[in-house]
Design a protein around this motif. Sequence first.
Motif, PDB file in Angstrom:
ATOM      1  N   LEU A 131       0.891  -1.149  -0.147  1.00  0.00           N
ATOM      2  CA  LEU A 131       0.211  -0.006   0.078  1.00  0.00           C
ATOM      3  C   LEU A 131       0.895   1.260   0.097  1.00  0.00           C
ATOM      4  O   LEU A 131       0.437   2.207  -0.541  1.00  0.00           O
ATOM      5  N   LYS A 132       1.818   1.248   0.624  1.00  0.00           N
ATOM      6  CA  LYS A 132       2.746   2.313   0.731  1.00  0.00           C
ATOM      7  C   LYS A 132       3.571   2.570  -0.703  1.00  0.00           C
ATOM      8  O   LYS A 132       3.720   3.677  -1.154  1.00  0.00           O
ATOM      9  N   THR A 133       3.904   1.295  -1.266  1.00  0.00           N
ATOM     10  CA  THR A 133       4.415   1.481  -2.693  1.00  0.00           C
ATOM     11  C   THR A 133       3.411   2.108  -3.716  1.00  0.00           C
ATOM     12  O   THR A 133       3.697   2.940  -4.500  1.00  0.00           O
ATOM     13  N   LEU A 134       2.303   1.717  -3.533  1.00  0.00           N
ATOM     14  CA  LEU A 134       0.861   2.271  -4.497  1.00  0.00           C
ATOM     15  C   LEU A 134       0.736   3.779  -4.086  1.00  0.00           C
ATOM     16  O   LEU A 134       0.639   4.515  -5.081  1.00  0.00           O
ATOM     17  N   ALA A 135       1.065   4.160  -2.965  1.00  0.00           N
ATOM     18  CA  ALA A 135       0.948   5.469  -2.522  1.00  0.00           C
ATOM     19  C   ALA A 135       1.855   6.414  -3.166  1.00  0.00           C
ATOM     20  O   ALA A 135       1.909   7.409  -3.857  1.00  0.00           O
ATOM     21  N   GLY A 136       3.060   5.658  -3.191  1.00  0.00           N
ATOM     22  CA  GLY A 136       4.294   6.475  -3.836  1.00  0.00           C
ATOM     23  C   GLY A 136       4.204   6.608  -5.376  1.00  0.00           C
ATOM     24  O   GLY A 136       4.590   7.552  -5.967  1.00  0.00           O
ATOM     25  N   VAL A 137       3.815   5.447  -5.960  1.00  0.00           N
ATOM     26  CA  VAL A 137       3.664   5.376  -7.428  1.00  0.00           C
ATOM     27  C   VAL A 137       2.765   6.257  -7.824  1.00  0.00           C
ATOM     28  O   VAL A 137       2.840   7.148  -8.791  1.00  0.00           O
ATOM     29  N   PHE A 138       1.481   6.526  -7.068  1.00  0.00           N
ATOM     30  CA  PHE A 138       0.524   7.495  -7.641  1.00  0.00           C
ATOM     31  C   PHE A 138       0.776   8.876  -7.184  1.00  0.00           C
ATOM     32  O   PHE A 138       0.213   9.768  -7.624  1.00  0.00           O
ATOM     33  N   SER A 139       1.967   8.845  -6.453  1.00  0.00           N
ATOM     34  CA  SER A 139       2.080  10.244  -6.210  1.00  0.00           C
ATOM     35  C   SER A 139       3.212  10.795  -7.137  1.00  0.00           C
ATOM     36  O   SER A 139       3.740  12.092  -7.310  1.00  0.00           O
ATOM     37  N   ASN A 140       3.706   9.988  -8.228  1.00  0.00           N
ATOM     38  CA  ASN A 140       4.385  10.362  -9.315  1.00  0.00           C
ATOM     39  C   ASN A 140       3.773  11.272 -10.072  1.00  0.00           C
ATOM     40  O   ASN A 140       2.762  10.808 -10.579  1.00  0.00           O
ATOM     41  N   SER A 141       4.213  12.255 -10.710  1.00  0.00           N
ATOM     42  CA  SER A 141       3.237  13.229 -11.431  1.00  0.00           C
ATOM     43  C   SER A 141       3.065  12.301 -12.872  1.00  0.00           C
ATOM     44  O   SER A 141       2.015  12.551 -13.432  1.00  0.00           O
ATOM     45  N   ASP A 298       8.816   4.796   4.461  1.00  0.00           N
ATOM     46  CA  ASP A 298       8.661   6.259   4.203  1.00  0.00           C
ATOM     47  C   ASP A 298       9.101   6.893   2.796  1.00  0.00           C
ATOM     48  O   ASP A 298       8.646   7.729   2.190  1.00  0.00           O
ATOM     49  N   GLU A 299      10.364   6.172   2.389  1.00  0.00           N
ATOM     50  CA  GLU A 299      10.816   6.517   0.890  1.00  0.00           C
ATOM     51  C   GLU A 299       9.854   5.935   0.013  1.00  0.00           C
ATOM     52  O   GLU A 299       9.719   6.482  -1.133  1.00  0.00           O
ATOM     53  N   LEU A 300       9.246   4.847   0.188  1.00  0.00           N
ATOM     54  CA  LEU A 300       8.585   4.197  -0.753  1.00  0.00           C
ATOM     55  C   LEU A 300       7.117   5.066  -1.075  1.00  0.00           C
ATOM     56  O   LEU A 300       6.831   5.148  -2.146  1.00  0.00           O
ATOM     57  N   ALA A 301       6.694   5.963  -0.147  1.00  0.00           N
ATOM     58  CA  ALA A 301       5.554   6.834  -0.455  1.00  0.00           C
ATOM     59  C   ALA A 301       5.685   7.813  -1.055  1.00  0.00           C
ATOM     60  O   ALA A 301       4.988   8.836  -1.283  1.00  0.00           O
ATOM     61  N   ASN A 333      -9.326   9.836  13.600  1.00  0.00           N
ATOM     62  CA  ASN A 333      -8.564   9.615  12.343  1.00  0.00           C
ATOM     63  C   ASN A 333      -7.223  10.319  12.333  1.00  0.00           C
ATOM     64  O   ASN A 333      -7.252  11.458  12.314  1.00  0.00           O
ATOM     65  N   GLY A 334      -6.129   9.541  12.684  1.00  0.00           N
ATOM     66  CA  GLY A 334      -5.047  10.193  12.419  1.00  0.00           C
ATOM     67  C   GLY A 334      -4.148  10.378  11.248  1.00  0.00           C
ATOM     68  O   GLY A 334      -2.907  10.995  11.026  1.00  0.00           O
ATOM     69  N   SER A 335      -4.859   9.848  10.290  1.00  0.00           N
ATOM     70  CA  SER A 335      -4.036   9.960   8.885  1.00  0.00           C
ATOM     71  C   SER A 335      -4.351  11.501   8.257  1.00  0.00           C
ATOM     72  O   SER A 335      -5.549  11.963   8.289  1.00  0.00           O
ATOM     73  N   THR A 336      -3.232  11.987   7.798  1.00  0.00           N
ATOM     74  CA  THR A 336      -3.478  13.341   7.369  1.00  0.00           C
ATOM     75  C   THR A 336      -2.695  13.631   6.171  1.00  0.00           C
ATOM     76  O   THR A 336      -2.846  14.616   5.309  1.00  0.00           O
ATOM     77  N   ALA A 337      -2.187  12.472   5.415  1.00  0.00           N
ATOM     78  CA  ALA A 337      -1.325  12.404   4.286  1.00  0.00           C
ATOM     79  C   ALA A 337      -2.557  12.722   3.044  1.00  0.00           C
ATOM     80  O   ALA A 337      -3.487  12.159   2.875  1.00  0.00           O
ATOM     81  N   GLY A 338      -1.997  13.241   1.940  1.00  0.00           N
ATOM     82  CA  GLY A 338      -3.013  13.284   0.713  1.00  0.00           C
ATOM     83  C   GLY A 338      -2.544  12.206  -0.311  1.00  0.00           C
ATOM     84  O   GLY A 338      -1.571  11.602   0.075  1.00  0.00           O
ATOM     85  N   SER A 339      -3.273  12.136  -1.140  1.00  0.00           N
ATOM     86  CA  SER A 339      -3.304  11.150  -2.074  1.00  0.00           C
ATOM     87  C   SER A 339      -3.037   9.855  -1.753  1.00  0.00           C
ATOM     88  O   SER A 339      -2.519   8.797  -2.232  1.00  0.00           O
ATOM     89  N   GLY A 340      -3.634   9.639  -0.517  1.00  0.00           N
ATOM     90  CA  GLY A 340      -3.611   8.199   0.122  1.00  0.00           C
ATOM     91  C   GLY A 340      -2.450   7.640   0.825  1.00  0.00           C
ATOM     92  O   GLY A 340      -2.059   6.344   0.905  1.00  0.00           O
ATOM     93  N   ALA A 341      -1.378   8.509   0.882  1.00  0.00           N
ATOM     94  CA  ALA A 341      -0.113   8.204   1.507  1.00  0.00           C
ATOM     95  C   ALA A 341      -0.494   8.604   3.013  1.00  0.00           C
ATOM     96  O   ALA A 341      -0.705   9.840   3.420  1.00  0.00           O
ATOM     97  N   ALA A 342       0.105   7.656   4.045  1.00  0.00           N
ATOM     98  CA  ALA A 342       0.165   8.141   5.214  1.00  0.00           C
ATOM     99  C   ALA A 342       1.448   8.384   5.720  1.00  0.00           C
ATOM    100  O   ALA A 342       2.651   7.964   5.125  1.00  0.00           O
ATOM    101  N   THR A 343       1.517   9.254   6.755  1.00  0.00           N
ATOM    102  CA  THR A 343       2.732   9.752   7.304  1.00  0.00           C
ATOM    103  C   THR A 343       3.360   8.966   8.374  1.00  0.00           C
ATOM    104  O   THR A 343       2.495   7.918   8.722  1.00  0.00           O
ATOM    105  N   GLY A 344       4.405   9.260   8.980  1.00  0.00           N
ATOM    106  CA  GLY A 344       4.946   8.497  10.192  1.00  0.00           C
ATOM    107  C   GLY A 344       5.456   7.272   9.885  1.00  0.00           C
ATOM    108  O   GLY A 344       5.750   6.781   8.783  1.00  0.00           O
TER     109      GLY A 344
END
Length: 355
Positions: A131-141, A298-301, A333-344
């Motif tokens: 899921l973090k890989t997907l968040a990072g991939v879809f954060s790529n422009s 964290d780098e994955l996302a 709800n502690g998630s605040t990241a955009g585009s489905g990427a979680a922080t922390g």
Amino acid sequence: MAQFQLSDAIIPSVFGPYVQNLSTKTNRFIQSGITTPNTDDQVNTQLLAPGDFITLPYINDLEGEPESWTDQGDITVAGLTTGEQRAFKFRLEKAFGATDISNLVSGANALETIAQRFGAYWNRVDQNILLKTLAGVFSNSDVAAAKLYDETVKAPTNTFGAAGFLGAISLLGDLQDNSVSKIAVNSAAYGQMKLLQMIDTVQPANAVVPINVYNGMQIVVDDDIPVNADGTTTAYVFGAGAVGYATAQPANAVETEREARKQGGRTNIINRRVIATHVNGTSVAKDFTPAGQTVTVDELAKGTTWASITDPRNIKVVAYKAKLDPQFVPASNGSTAGSGAATGSSAASSAASGN
């Protein structure tokens, strides 16, 4: 039945494959067909080879316009073009232990629990990595431009629903009707789908239990997909073979450790592994290098970690970002990241740091 003993489970040559097989059998993404275990010897041998990456070569399809057939010149011969994808190797470790006093006072066989639950632990780690890989991939422009349907931008007054799903699926182009097979959503989004009567229940042939589907696509519910504080969440729609997965056991993959003086006596079980999870059609960016000895979650996302290197149609997963109705947003709800990427921090990063 004989009492379970630690020595019965922690025989390294037996325990390692047992944990690996258990985590594969209970992984919802693998069992649903979203993630495809890789049996290619080329990939498996690379997992334990030196270096931080796996190289996956590919050959592009035939391209170019045909020529007019005449006898006034030679036929131009075109060649094949090739490229390569780079996938991460995740080198992970985790140790769990229990003191003699904790076993004596509580009466619980903590070591038995550790031995039996290690597979489930790695299962959760693997799903989190995906899921973090997907968040990072879809954060790529580049990937987002081709494969992300963001309803909060396209139709900001709409909420999560069928129209947006169909808009996302349309990003697969002429492959949409014969390649899409699975959907992954947060349980809050799943609840809204129920309200909108988007879900059907079917009984597949030879299956023990029925499955829930939308437009014939099986639904996988996972709360590791975040719902942000503003109600936005991302659903992923997968085609067959969208994600590759491989695991390998290094030397000393499983060890037990007895610390007689530590905390009055403690026994530890240590597990090490190397895995690869990769969205096919993407690659680790050429200029990316891990900050440490191995990549972190964290780098994955991060979108800068990834690159789209082939025809975007070869990426067989699309993302649908939308906003849920307020009644479906979790109260806490502690998630605040955009585009489905979680922080922390994440399960995998804690796994890499040990106990």
